[in-house]
Design a protein around this motif. Structure first.
Motif, PDB file in Angstrom:
ATOM      1  N   UNK A 270       3.875  12.333   4.889  1.00 33.45           N
ATOM      2  CA  UNK A 270       2.897  12.095   3.820  1.00 33.45           C
ATOM      3  C   UNK A 270       1.530  11.786   4.408  1.00 33.45           C
ATOM      4  N   UNK A 271       1.501  10.972   5.453  1.00 34.82           N
ATOM      5  CA  UNK A 271       0.232  10.618   6.104  1.00 34.82           C
ATOM      6  C   UNK A 271      -0.471  11.862   6.638  1.00 34.82           C
ATOM      7  N   UNK A 272       0.299  12.899   6.986  1.00 37.12           N
ATOM      8  CA  UNK A 272      -0.287  14.133   7.526  1.00 37.12           C
ATOM      9  C   UNK A 272      -1.074  14.904   6.475  1.00 37.12           C
ATOM     10  N   UNK A 273      -0.895  14.594   5.193  1.00 34.50           N
ATOM     11  CA  UNK A 273      -1.612  15.299   4.135  1.00 34.50           C
ATOM     12  C   UNK A 273      -3.102  14.993   4.192  1.00 34.50           C
ATOM     13  N   UNK A 274      -3.963  15.994   3.995  1.00 33.21           N
ATOM     14  CA  UNK A 274      -5.407  15.753   3.982  1.00 33.21           C
ATOM     15  C   UNK A 274      -5.857  14.943   2.772  1.00 33.21           C
ATOM     16  N   UNK A 275      -4.964  14.745   1.797  1.00 39.58           N
ATOM     17  CA  UNK A 275      -5.297  13.929   0.624  1.00 39.58           C
ATOM     18  C   UNK A 275      -5.121  12.440   0.891  1.00 39.58           C
ATOM     19  N   UNK A 276      -4.458  12.094   1.987  1.00 40.58           N
ATOM     20  CA  UNK A 276      -4.108  10.701   2.280  1.00 40.58           C
ATOM     21  C   UNK A 276      -4.937  10.177   3.438  1.00 40.58           C
ATOM     22  N   UNK A 277      -5.481   8.975   3.263  1.00 38.07           N
ATOM     23  CA  UNK A 277      -6.289   8.391   4.343  1.00 38.07           C
ATOM     24  C   UNK A 277      -5.793   7.024   4.799  1.00 38.07           C
ATOM     25  N   UNK A 278      -4.572   6.648   4.367  1.00 36.54           N
ATOM     26  CA  UNK A 278      -3.979   5.389   4.804  1.00 36.54           C
ATOM     27  C   UNK A 278      -2.548   5.632   5.264  1.00 36.54           C
ATOM     28  N   UNK A 279      -2.088   4.814   6.213  1.00 38.69           N
ATOM     29  CA  UNK A 279      -0.725   4.929   6.710  1.00 38.69           C
ATOM     30  C   UNK A 279       0.244   4.027   5.964  1.00 38.69           C
ATOM     31  N   UNK A 280      -0.294   3.171   5.094  1.00 39.21           N
ATOM     32  CA  UNK A 280       0.568   2.259   4.348  1.00 39.21           C
ATOM     33  C   UNK A 280      -0.087   1.886   3.026  1.00 39.21           C
ATOM     34  N   UNK A 281       0.687   1.302   2.157  1.00 39.66           N
ATOM     35  CA  UNK A 281       0.163   0.760   0.909  1.00 39.66           C
ATOM     36  C   UNK A 281       0.653  -0.671   0.767  1.00 39.66           C
ATOM     37  N   UNK A 282      -0.107  -1.474   0.043  1.00 42.98           N
ATOM     38  CA  UNK A 282       0.285  -2.865  -0.160  1.00 42.98           C
ATOM     39  C   UNK A 282      -0.128  -3.295  -1.565  1.00 42.98           C
ATOM     40  N   UNK A 283       0.571  -4.297  -2.065  1.00 43.03           N
ATOM     41  CA  UNK A 283       0.281  -4.847  -3.386  1.00 43.03           C
ATOM     42  C   UNK A 283       0.488  -6.350  -3.337  1.00 43.03           C
ATOM     43  N   UNK A 284      -0.385  -7.083  -4.020  1.00 43.80           N
ATOM     44  CA  UNK A 284      -0.140  -8.514  -4.182  1.00 43.80           C
ATOM     45  C   UNK A 284      -0.578  -8.919  -5.596  1.00 43.80           C
ATOM     46  N   UNK A 285       0.025  -9.966  -6.104  1.00 46.29           N
ATOM     47  CA  UNK A 285      -0.338 -10.495  -7.417  1.00 46.29           C
ATOM     48  C   UNK A 285      -0.038 -11.983  -7.452  1.00 46.29           C
ATOM     49  N   UNK A 286      -0.997 -12.768  -7.934  1.00 45.81           N
ATOM     50  CA  UNK A 286      -0.839 -14.212  -8.101  1.00 45.81           C
ATOM     51  C   UNK A 286      -1.197 -14.540  -9.536  1.00 45.81           C
ATOM     52  N   UNK A 287      -0.323 -15.264 -10.222  1.00 45.22           N
ATOM     53  CA  UNK A 287      -0.645 -15.586 -11.602  1.00 45.22           C
ATOM     54  C   UNK A 287       0.401 -16.471 -12.256  1.00 45.22           C
ATOM     55  N   UNK A 288       0.287 -16.591 -13.575  1.00 41.69           N
ATOM     56  CA  UNK A 288       1.223 -17.364 -14.380  1.00 41.69           C
ATOM     57  C   UNK A 288       1.913 -16.433 -15.363  1.00 41.69           C
ATOM     58  N   UNK A 289       3.225 -16.610 -15.532  1.00 43.66           N
ATOM     59  CA  UNK A 289       4.001 -15.749 -16.429  1.00 43.66           C
ATOM     60  C   UNK A 289       4.578 -16.580 -17.564  1.00 43.66           C
ATOM     61  N   UNK A 290       4.581 -15.959 -18.749  1.00 47.43           N
ATOM     62  CA  UNK A 290       5.164 -16.599 -19.934  1.00 47.43           C
ATOM     63  C   UNK A 290       6.273 -15.719 -20.463  1.00 47.43           C
ATOM     64  N   UNK A 291       7.439 -16.263 -20.629  1.00 46.22           N
ATOM     65  CA  UNK A 291       8.588 -15.524 -21.173  1.00 46.22           C
ATOM     66  C   UNK A 291       8.893 -16.030 -22.568  1.00 46.22           C
ATOM     67  N   UNK A 292       8.876 -15.120 -23.532  1.00 44.67           N
ATOM     68  CA  UNK A 292       9.042 -15.493 -24.943  1.00 44.67           C
ATOM     69  C   UNK A 292      10.502 -15.849 -25.243  1.00 44.67           C
TER      70      UNK A 292
END
Length: 292
Positions: A270-292
């Motif tokens: 996938x990294x070899x594709x000319x459409x891609x410019x990163x070798x990895x992806x990352x995600x983070x999220x910080x917050x408060x959750x409410x469950x009904x």
């Protein structure tokens, strides 16, 4: 070994959506949904999902909904439908639908950005202008024109959950139901839950395989986008590796604080594709959750 070393040193995320495990696994260490009951929740906070596609901006996360319902056999979980074929103390086998994580990089309203990544906010940057760059009279490799649509599709297949003392093993195989790319995806995932007082932790390691058709459809180059790159880049099947972490601090029956982190090392194919410019992806999220 180098890839595994990088993964083991990187913290990541699993969306806080509930997993429906066998009744024997439903205790204080895991989030299970009672049969015949809707599970509704929403998390507010801030996070970012990185976008490896060139000229497409990272995805901010402000809102993460959870919508799930489990009957005796049929279930609905964050946009996916499923049917339980077999359920025993040590394993569960389901027929289920799922979304493609790859299409989420190209579309603002892709379900993967709403339910899995926990956001529907996608800022799409400008695509490259069609031109050929010349340097000192030498013609350089041509850039890519505006991209054609990478259409949304729904995957359908079978998944299995195997419950062990060392954690939960999740195996799944799915095929393109709408014949958009006619490809297949398979996933091997290990999950482990830990509960300490009001704290809950879930760790996961993932191997995500994609067939050549999937890689070519999302990361291949059409002739209209670039004749040069459509001939130069040859797609092949690929396996992404990832690690995930979910941390929850339970305040009361309805409120909890959450921290989510995810890291995925993209396959070389996938990294070899000319459409891609990163070798990895990352995600983070910080917050408060409410469950009904």
């Amino acid at each position: 070994m180098k890839k595994l070393a990088v993964l083991l040193l990187t913290a990541l995320i699993l969306p806080f959506a509930s997993l429906a495990n066998d009744a024997a696994m439903c205790d204080e260490n895991s989030d299970c949904i009672a049969v015949g009951r809707w599970d509704l929740g929403i998390a507010l906070g801030y996070g970012v999902k990185s976008n490896p596609v060139k000229n497409y901006e990272d995805i901010p996360i402000y809102l993460a909904p959870t919508i799930a319902y489990y009957g005796d056999k049929w279930f609905f979980d964050n946009g996916n439908l499923g049917y339980t074929l077999a359920e025993q103390e040590k394993f569960t086998i389901n027929l289920t639908t799922s979304f493609s994580a790859d299409s989420a990089y190209f579309y603002r309203w892709d379900p993967s950005n709403i339910f899995i990544a926990g956001t529907n906010q996608l800022n799409v940057g400008a695509t490259p202008v069609a031109r050929t760059v010349r340097t000192f009279g030498v013609e350089a490799e041509p850039v890519i024109n505006d991209l054609e649509d990478r259409n949304f599709t729904l995957l359908g297949g079978v998944e299995a959950f195997i419950y062990t003392r060392a954690g939960i093993i999740n195996l799944s195989v799915a095929h393109d139901l709408f014949d958009v790319h006619s490809g297949m995806e398979a996933k091997l995932k290990w999950l482990y839950n830990i509960a300490i007082a009001q704290w809950k932790f879930e760790l996961a390691a993932v191997a995500d395989w994609k067939s050549e058709d999937v890689v070519n459809y999302y990361y291949g180059v059409r002739p209209s986008e670039s004749v040069y790159w459509s001939e130069k880049f040859q797609a092949a099947s690929a396996t992404n590796l990832g690690l995930e972490l979910t941390t929850q601090y339970v305040i009361n029956e309805h409120w909890e604080l959450i921290f989510l982190a995810r890291y995925s090392e993209l396959a070389d194919e996938i990294v070899a594709s000319p459409l891609v410019n990163e070798k990895n992806t990352s995600t983070f999220f910080v917050g408060a959750a409410y469950r009904f």
